[in-house]
Design a protein around this motif. Structure first.
Motif, mmCIF file in Angstrom:
data_model
loop_
_atom_site.group_PDB
_atom_site.id
_atom_site.type_symbol
_atom_site.label_atom_id
_atom_site.label_comp_id
_atom_site.label_asym_id
_atom_site.label_seq_id
_atom_site.Cartn_x
_atom_site.Cartn_y
_atom_site.Cartn_z
ATOM 1 N N SER A 128 34.928 42.642 32.573
ATOM 2 C CA SER A 128 34.847 42.547 34.026
ATOM 3 C C SER A 128 36.404 43.125 34.742
ATOM 4 O O SER A 128 35.894 44.069 35.831
ATOM 5 C CB SER A 128 34.781 41.448 34.878
ATOM 6 O OG SER A 128 35.466 40.495 34.461
ATOM 7 N N PHE A 129 37.389 43.098 34.243
ATOM 8 C CA PHE A 129 38.735 42.797 35.001
ATOM 9 C C PHE A 129 38.646 45.263 34.957
ATOM 10 O O PHE A 129 38.799 45.750 35.979
ATOM 11 C CB PHE A 129 39.856 42.901 33.739
ATOM 12 C CG PHE A 129 40.886 43.505 34.456
ATOM 13 C CD1 PHE A 129 41.920 43.266 35.677
ATOM 14 C CD2 PHE A 129 41.222 44.303 34.057
ATOM 15 C CE1 PHE A 129 42.975 43.977 35.754
ATOM 16 C CE2 PHE A 129 42.514 45.422 33.342
ATOM 17 C CZ PHE A 129 43.042 45.455 34.986
ATOM 18 N N TRP A 130 38.215 45.475 33.623
ATOM 19 C CA TRP A 130 37.993 46.899 33.409
ATOM 20 C C TRP A 130 37.221 47.836 33.996
ATOM 21 O O TRP A 130 37.640 48.249 35.261
ATOM 22 C CB TRP A 130 38.033 47.175 32.257
ATOM 23 C CG TRP A 130 39.348 47.178 31.083
ATOM 24 C CD1 TRP A 130 39.280 45.918 30.519
ATOM 25 C CD2 TRP A 130 40.554 47.833 31.180
ATOM 26 N NE1 TRP A 130 40.789 45.534 30.203
ATOM 27 C CE2 TRP A 130 40.866 46.264 30.438
ATOM 28 C CE3 TRP A 130 40.759 48.550 32.029
ATOM 29 C CZ2 TRP A 130 42.959 46.714 30.218
ATOM 30 C CZ3 TRP A 130 41.919 49.444 32.117
ATOM 31 C CH2 TRP A 130 42.917 48.403 30.977
ATOM 32 N N ALA A 164 32.388 42.896 46.082
ATOM 33 C CA ALA A 164 33.539 43.019 44.983
ATOM 34 C C ALA A 164 33.787 41.331 44.546
ATOM 35 O O ALA A 164 33.603 40.693 44.182
ATOM 36 C CB ALA A 164 34.710 43.644 44.872
ATOM 37 N N PHE A 165 33.741 40.571 46.256
ATOM 38 C CA PHE A 165 33.849 39.062 46.551
ATOM 39 C C PHE A 165 32.229 38.326 45.375
ATOM 40 O O PHE A 165 33.154 37.424 44.673
ATOM 41 C CB PHE A 165 33.767 38.741 48.138
ATOM 42 C CG PHE A 165 34.078 36.992 47.933
ATOM 43 C CD1 PHE A 165 35.574 36.434 47.809
ATOM 44 C CD2 PHE A 165 32.907 36.306 47.899
ATOM 45 C CE1 PHE A 165 35.256 34.948 47.828
ATOM 46 C CE2 PHE A 165 33.363 34.750 48.396
ATOM 47 C CZ PHE A 165 34.415 34.654 48.225
ATOM 48 N N VAL A 166 31.584 38.946 45.658
ATOM 49 C CA VAL A 166 30.229 38.733 45.331
ATOM 50 C C VAL A 166 30.055 38.551 43.869
ATOM 51 O O VAL A 166 29.864 37.295 43.014
ATOM 52 C CB VAL A 166 28.879 39.363 46.164
ATOM 53 C CG1 VAL A 166 27.815 38.926 45.084
ATOM 54 C CG2 VAL A 166 28.747 38.734 47.691
ATOM 55 N N VAL A 167 30.956 39.099 43.596
ATOM 56 C CA VAL A 167 30.297 39.498 41.887
ATOM 57 C C VAL A 167 31.284 38.432 41.185
ATOM 58 O O VAL A 167 31.147 37.868 40.379
ATOM 59 C CB VAL A 167 30.931 41.397 41.490
ATOM 60 C CG1 VAL A 167 31.002 41.534 39.966
ATOM 61 C CG2 VAL A 167 29.842 42.554 42.015
ATOM 62 N N SER A 173 30.997 34.061 38.545
ATOM 63 C CA SER A 173 31.730 32.661 38.484
ATOM 64 C C SER A 173 30.077 31.895 38.073
ATOM 65 O O SER A 173 30.524 30.384 37.852
ATOM 66 C CB SER A 173 32.181 31.833 39.711
ATOM 67 O OG SER A 173 32.430 30.358 40.353
ATOM 68 N N SER A 174 29.414 32.125 37.947
ATOM 69 C CA SER A 174 27.748 30.926 37.400
ATOM 70 C C SER A 174 28.009 31.452 36.434
ATOM 71 O O SER A 174 26.671 30.472 35.927
ATOM 72 C CB SER A 174 26.440 31.765 38.428
ATOM 73 O OG SER A 174 26.557 33.154 38.242
ATOM 74 N N LEU A 199 32.420 35.355 25.713
ATOM 75 C CA LEU A 199 32.574 37.004 25.555
ATOM 76 C C LEU A 199 33.280 37.626 26.770
ATOM 77 O O LEU A 199 33.574 38.899 26.589
ATOM 78 C CB LEU A 199 30.750 37.249 25.158
ATOM 79 C CG LEU A 199 30.251 37.133 24.199
ATOM 80 C CD1 LEU A 199 28.965 37.579 24.403
ATOM 81 C CD2 LEU A 199 30.585 37.772 23.138
ATOM 82 N N LEU A 200 33.142 37.399 27.624
ATOM 83 C CA LEU A 200 33.973 38.312 28.855
ATOM 84 C C LEU A 200 35.206 38.251 29.665
ATOM 85 O O LEU A 200 34.873 38.407 30.422
ATOM 86 C CB LEU A 200 32.684 38.216 30.772
ATOM 87 C CG LEU A 200 30.906 38.613 29.811
ATOM 88 C CD1 LEU A 200 30.732 38.085 31.326
ATOM 89 C CD2 LEU A 200 31.357 40.172 29.997
#
Length: 232
Positions: A128-130, A164-167, A173-174, A199-200
């Motif tokens: 997710s960072f990348w 980006a905040f929602v993601v 987070s969910s 995994l993430l």
């Protein structure tokens, strides 16, 4: 009689001129307070909160990655390019050395706050960072070659940061397993979340982190909204 009327008019003009000078001084003081007090405090708050995370009831400070400085630099170029910040309005040989120094501190504050906003919105590690970092880079890089106005750029920035905040703080987070659970407990009770967390490579931060970063992003956007294009 005419002499008296002339005297009264002269007095009225003098009073109006004096009042105009006082009003101008008040406006100058209010502008100076906004530029050199309110906005720096706002961006300083963003700089402090942007790296804060809550885990196991304790506060952690996450240092920004080098790529966030690159993103913030691109964003500052966009600010100057669109006229949100006019270079000649903040730095001039006609200004005193003190004013140029103070203006430099304000601009540096905007840069630091921008770095910390990226630190706040981009996931800390994993795939997710990348992905999010690439999306930010792609949007910022493309905007460098597009002619746009400051207001339009701010609207697109609001949409980008909001997404980006929602993601990060809603979607990812969910998917994250609760921080209170051990690995084995999570695997038995909620194997899907535990697998996604592994995994993430999702960090197990407290939900309080999302609230902190919501205010961080809000303060940053408020600062940009009230930021004057010049310091004159």
């Amino acid at each position: 009689m005419k002499q008296i009327e002339r005297t009264e008019k002269s007095q009225e003009i003098a009073i109006e001129s004096e009042q105009a000078v006082k009003n101008e001084q008040k406006r100058a003081i209010a502008t100076a307070q906004k530029i050199y007090l309110f906005l720096p405090l706002l961006f300083l708050t963003v700089g402090l909160l942007g790296g804060l995370r809550v885990k196991d009831g304790s506060l952690l400070f996450i240092a920004p990655e080098l790529v966030y400085l690159i993103f913030a630099s691109l964003l500052m170029i966009l600010f100057f390019k669109t006229g949100l910040i006019k270079l000649e309005g903040w730095f001039s040989e006609n200004f005193t050395a003190l004013k140029n120094t103070a203006n430099s501190a304000v601009i540096i504050g905007v840069f630091v706050a921008s770095v910390q906003v990226f630190n706040s919105l981009i996931p800390e590690s994993g795939l997710s960072f990348w992905v999010v970092s690439f999306c930010f880079f792609w949007v910022l890089w493309n905007n460098l070659f597009v002619e746009t106005e400051a207001k339009r750029m701010l609207k697109s920035l609001l949409a980008l940061f909001g997404l980006a905040f929602v993601v990060k703080y809603v979607l990812l987070s969910s998917m994250t397993a609760p921080e209170s659970e051990s690995w084995w407990q999570g695997l038995l009770q909620n194997p899907t979340k535990e697998a996604l967390t592994w995994l993430l490579d999702l960090p197990r931060f407290s939900p309080t982190t999302g609230y902190l970063q919501f205010f961080t992003l809000t303060f940053y956007l408020i600062g940009l909204f009230f930021f004057p294009s010049t310091s004159k």
